[in-house]
Motif scaffolding. Structure first.
Motif, PDB file in Angstrom:
ATOM      1  N   MET A   1     -13.026  29.929 -18.117  1.00 36.59           N
ATOM      2  CA  MET A   1     -12.010  30.626 -18.945  1.00 36.59           C
ATOM      3  C   MET A   1     -11.866  32.042 -18.435  1.00 36.59           C
ATOM      4  N   SER A   2     -10.759  32.598 -18.083  1.00 32.19           N
ATOM      5  CA  SER A   2     -10.609  33.761 -17.771  1.00 32.19           C
ATOM      6  C   SER A   2     -10.470  34.973 -18.674  1.00 32.19           C
ATOM      7  N   SER A   3     -10.706  36.054 -18.561  1.00 32.33           N
ATOM      8  CA  SER A   3     -10.657  37.247 -19.636  1.00 32.33           C
ATOM      9  C   SER A   3      -9.160  37.742 -19.339  1.00 32.33           C
ATOM     10  N   SER A   4      -8.272  37.289 -20.301  1.00 29.29           N
ATOM     11  CA  SER A   4      -6.840  37.443 -20.395  1.00 29.29           C
ATOM     12  C   SER A   4      -6.264  38.515 -21.334  1.00 29.29           C
ATOM     13  N   THR A   5      -7.009  39.560 -21.965  1.00 26.52           N
ATOM     14  CA  THR A   5      -6.769  40.493 -22.802  1.00 26.52           C
ATOM     15  C   THR A   5      -5.917  41.539 -22.403  1.00 26.52           C
ATOM     16  N   PRO A   6      -4.783  41.842 -22.768  1.00 21.49           N
ATOM     17  CA  PRO A   6      -4.130  43.003 -22.131  1.00 21.49           C
ATOM     18  C   PRO A   6      -4.382  44.124 -22.956  1.00 21.49           C
ATOM     19  N   ALA A   7      -4.012  45.306 -22.289  1.00 20.16           N
ATOM     20  CA  ALA A   7      -4.585  46.430 -23.103  1.00 20.16           C
ATOM     21  C   ALA A   7      -3.937  46.686 -24.559  1.00 20.16           C
ATOM     22  N   ASP A   8      -2.843  46.248 -24.794  1.00 20.86           N
ATOM     23  CA  ASP A   8      -2.400  46.404 -26.250  1.00 20.86           C
ATOM     24  C   ASP A   8      -2.233  45.186 -26.904  1.00 20.86           C
ATOM     25  N   ALA A   9      -3.188  44.145 -26.651  1.00 13.33           N
ATOM     26  CA  ALA A   9      -3.106  42.954 -27.186  1.00 13.33           C
ATOM     27  C   ALA A   9      -3.450  42.651 -28.534  1.00 13.33           C
ATOM     28  N   SER A  18      -6.108  31.088 -26.833  1.00 17.27           N
ATOM     29  CA  SER A  18      -6.796  32.407 -26.562  1.00 17.27           C
ATOM     30  C   SER A  18      -7.794  32.683 -25.558  1.00 17.27           C
ATOM     31  N   GLY A  19      -7.582  33.759 -24.704  1.00 22.79           N
ATOM     32  CA  GLY A  19      -8.510  33.675 -23.387  1.00 22.79           C
ATOM     33  C   GLY A  19      -7.922  33.190 -22.314  1.00 22.79           C
ATOM     34  N   ILE A  20      -6.735  32.253 -22.321  1.00 21.74           N
ATOM     35  CA  ILE A  20      -6.193  31.793 -21.204  1.00 21.74           C
ATOM     36  C   ILE A  20      -5.074  32.728 -20.680  1.00 21.74           C
ATOM     37  N   LEU A  21      -4.888  32.953 -19.337  1.00 25.56           N
ATOM     38  CA  LEU A  21      -4.115  33.820 -18.823  1.00 25.56           C
ATOM     39  C   LEU A  21      -3.257  32.913 -17.882  1.00 25.56           C
ATOM     40  N   VAL A  45       0.874  35.333 -21.714  1.00 26.90           N
ATOM     41  CA  VAL A  45       1.653  34.840 -20.666  1.00 26.90           C
ATOM     42  C   VAL A  45       2.386  36.081 -20.025  1.00 26.90           C
ATOM     43  N   ILE A  46       2.379  36.266 -18.736  1.00 31.43           N
ATOM     44  CA  ILE A  46       2.775  37.315 -18.041  1.00 31.43           C
ATOM     45  C   ILE A  46       3.982  36.432 -17.151  1.00 31.43           C
ATOM     46  N   LYS A  47       5.282  37.033 -17.292  1.00 29.60           N
ATOM     47  CA  LYS A  47       6.497  36.592 -16.787  1.00 29.60           C
ATOM     48  C   LYS A  47       6.990  37.404 -15.832  1.00 29.60           C
ATOM     49  N   ILE A  48       7.070  37.089 -14.570  1.00 28.80           N
ATOM     50  CA  ILE A  48       7.234  37.721 -13.556  1.00 28.80           C
ATOM     51  C   ILE A  48       8.830  37.538 -13.308  1.00 28.80           C
ATOM     52  N   GLU A  49       9.556  38.688 -13.166  1.00 28.80           N
ATOM     53  CA  GLU A  49      10.972  38.593 -13.232  1.00 28.80           C
ATOM     54  C   GLU A  49      11.503  39.594 -11.869  1.00 28.80           C
ATOM     55  N   ALA A  50      12.738  39.301 -11.376  1.00 26.72           N
ATOM     56  CA  ALA A  50      13.149  39.956 -10.289  1.00 26.72           C
ATOM     57  C   ALA A  50      13.794  41.131 -10.893  1.00 26.72           C
ATOM     58  N   GLU A  51      14.457  42.068 -10.288  1.00 24.87           N
ATOM     59  CA  GLU A  51      14.917  43.317 -10.717  1.00 24.87           C
ATOM     60  C   GLU A  51      16.180  43.020 -11.568  1.00 24.87           C
ATOM     61  N   ALA A  98      -5.996  35.721  -9.117  1.00 26.49           N
ATOM     62  CA  ALA A  98      -7.236  35.574  -9.171  1.00 26.49           C
ATOM     63  C   ALA A  98      -7.755  35.461 -10.364  1.00 26.49           C
ATOM     64  N   ARG A  99      -7.128  36.021 -11.517  1.00 29.59           N
ATOM     65  CA  ARG A  99      -7.741  36.147 -12.701  1.00 29.59           C
ATOM     66  C   ARG A  99      -7.134  34.900 -13.604  1.00 29.59           C
ATOM     67  N   ALA A 100      -6.013  34.418 -13.003  1.00 28.36           N
ATOM     68  CA  ALA A 100      -5.482  33.733 -14.033  1.00 28.36           C
ATOM     69  C   ALA A 100      -6.034  32.130 -14.179  1.00 28.36           C
ATOM     70  N   ASP A 101      -5.498  31.375 -15.293  1.00 27.65           N
ATOM     71  CA  ASP A 101      -6.050  30.181 -15.447  1.00 27.65           C
ATOM     72  C   ASP A 101      -4.790  29.173 -15.023  1.00 27.65           C
ATOM     73  N   VAL A 102      -3.560  29.833 -15.263  1.00 24.46           N
ATOM     74  CA  VAL A 102      -2.444  28.572 -15.037  1.00 24.46           C
ATOM     75  C   VAL A 102      -1.502  29.525 -14.303  1.00 24.46           C
TER      76      VAL A 102
END
Length: 392
Positions: A1-9, A18-21, A45-51, A98-102
């Motif tokens: 399991m990766s460390s997935s804690t954001p700075a303001d989480a 919890s702990g899954i990125l 969950v980090i959602k990547i969006e276009a401009e 590289a740090r993600a699980d999914v």
């Protein structure tokens, strides 16, 4: 399991994931639904969006600062704006993976491969990563390159052939191909993560919208393949279980459902008050009732029509027969069984969303403004170690 804690989480409540990125590049419904279910369960969950953002952001302005669809499907996520055609931004995505699980994506056919984010490449580069490709049609089929949207897949899979009136085929009124696919993808991710606990390896998952709808069409397909019976369209009546449809009362309609022989006997005795119907050869079992539905409907309507809904509901309750009203959207909005959760929209507006089945989502869930987390995520993943070293 990766460390997935954001700075303001610190404000994000813990959950079973919890702990899954999760990193997602998704649009519209199916991909965002899968990722939202993971976020609901505690994953980051980090959602990547276009401009210009996920196209669903601008479907309407029902929620003020965003559309109803985007507000429904994107709570609990972080939003980062990246240009996937820019080598630097693409390298940042690789650092995140590289740090993600999914990794979840539902880009157009072939787009992920062209970007260097194809499942085969990623699972080799990041052996612990679970890669979820959500697509219209299976990769090895002749339809693999076709663009697929909900109504197109409903049409291709035969859903519309069994939905609607005898005269007019219809799609289902909500996006069942998208919703079903996103739900299946979520279940597949959970299975893959569970398997990774034993094997230490991720895997590539292919979740096709057509597969989902074709599997849901199993009953009419099996009737056709093995009985030669082509399921007809019966509007708000069941094609293969009877009686299972609305009946007219003096002041409205009531949907009645008979699922077993015992219920049929009780229905005849207590509701119709004609116990002899239970032994009538035309109605003796479910298949006989299906074949003689017109005659049966005439007899049932003759009993229901002179009476009020309240009177017939009293009989149905006395006979322990399942029933329902045909609710309008107004009825649903005030329905006593409707449970809701508060969700904050990108502009700060608060909305009451239907509570997802099977879990209680903690209050405080937010839908991210476009790019709200870009600067922080760029700083967090800048200069990450090479992907292979991280995941080996």
């Amino acid at each position: 399991m990766s460390s997935s804690t954001p700075a303001d989480a610190g404000s994000k409540p813990a959950g079973p994931l919890s702990g899954i990125l999760v990193v997602s590049i998704d649009q519209a419904v199916a991909g965002p639904l899968c990722a939202m279910r993971l976020a609901d369960a505690g994953a980051r969950v980090i959602k990547i969006e276009a401009e210009d953002g996920d196209r669903a952001r601008d479907y309407d302005k029902a929620m003020g600062s965003t559309s109803a669809a985007f507000g429904w499907l994107n709570r609990g996520k972080e939003s980062v704006v990246l240009n996937l055609k820019d080598p630097g931004d693409l390298a940042l995505v690789k650092a995140m993976l590289a740090r993600a699980d999914v990794f979840v994506q539902n880009l157009a056919p072939g787009a992920s491969d062209r970007l260097g984010l194809g499942a085969a490449q990623l699972t080799k580069e990041f052996p612990r990563l679970v890669v979820v490709d959500i697509m219209g049609y299976g990769r090895e089929t002749s339809y693999a390159s076709k663009r697929a949207y909900d109504m197109l897949v409903q049409s291709e899979s035969g859903i519309c052939a069994v939905t609607g009136t005898p005269e007019v085929p219809s799609k289902v009124g909500i996006s069942i191909a998208d919703i079903g696919t996103g739900t299946n993808a979520y279940a597949a991710v959970l299975e893959a993560l569970f398997e990774r606990e034993r094997t230490g390896r991720g895997q590539a998952l292919e979740v096709a919208m057509f597969d989902c709808m074709a599997e849901w069409m199993s009953l009419p397909l099996l009737h056709f393949d093995y009985m030669g019976v082509e399921t007809a369209r019966f509007g708000l009546s069941h094609a293969s279980v009877y009686p299972y449809r609305p009946y007219h009362c003096a002041d409205g309609d009531i949907v009645v459902s008979i699922q077993s022989t015992a219920e049929w006997v009780r229905f005849c005795t207590t509701v119709l008050r004609s116990p002899e119907f239970a032994k009538d050869p035309r109605f003796i079992d479910n298949w006989a009732r299906v074949q003689n539905r017109d005659a049966l409907d005439e007899a049932i309507h003759a009993v229901f029509t002179p009476h009020s809904c309240a009177e017939m509901i009293e009989r149905l309750e006395a006979g322990q027969i399942a029933w329902a009203r045909v609710s309008t959207l107004h009825d649903l909005s005030v329905h006593p069984a409707l449970r809701r959760i508060p969700v904050e929209m990108p502009g700060g507006e608060m909305a009451e969303m239907p509570r997802p089945a099977g879990r209680i989502v903690a209050s405080g869930a937010k839908v991210p403004p476009l790019g709200a987390d870009t600067a922080r995520i760029r700083a967090e993943f800048a200069g990450a170690a090479p992907a292979a070293a991280k995941q080996a």
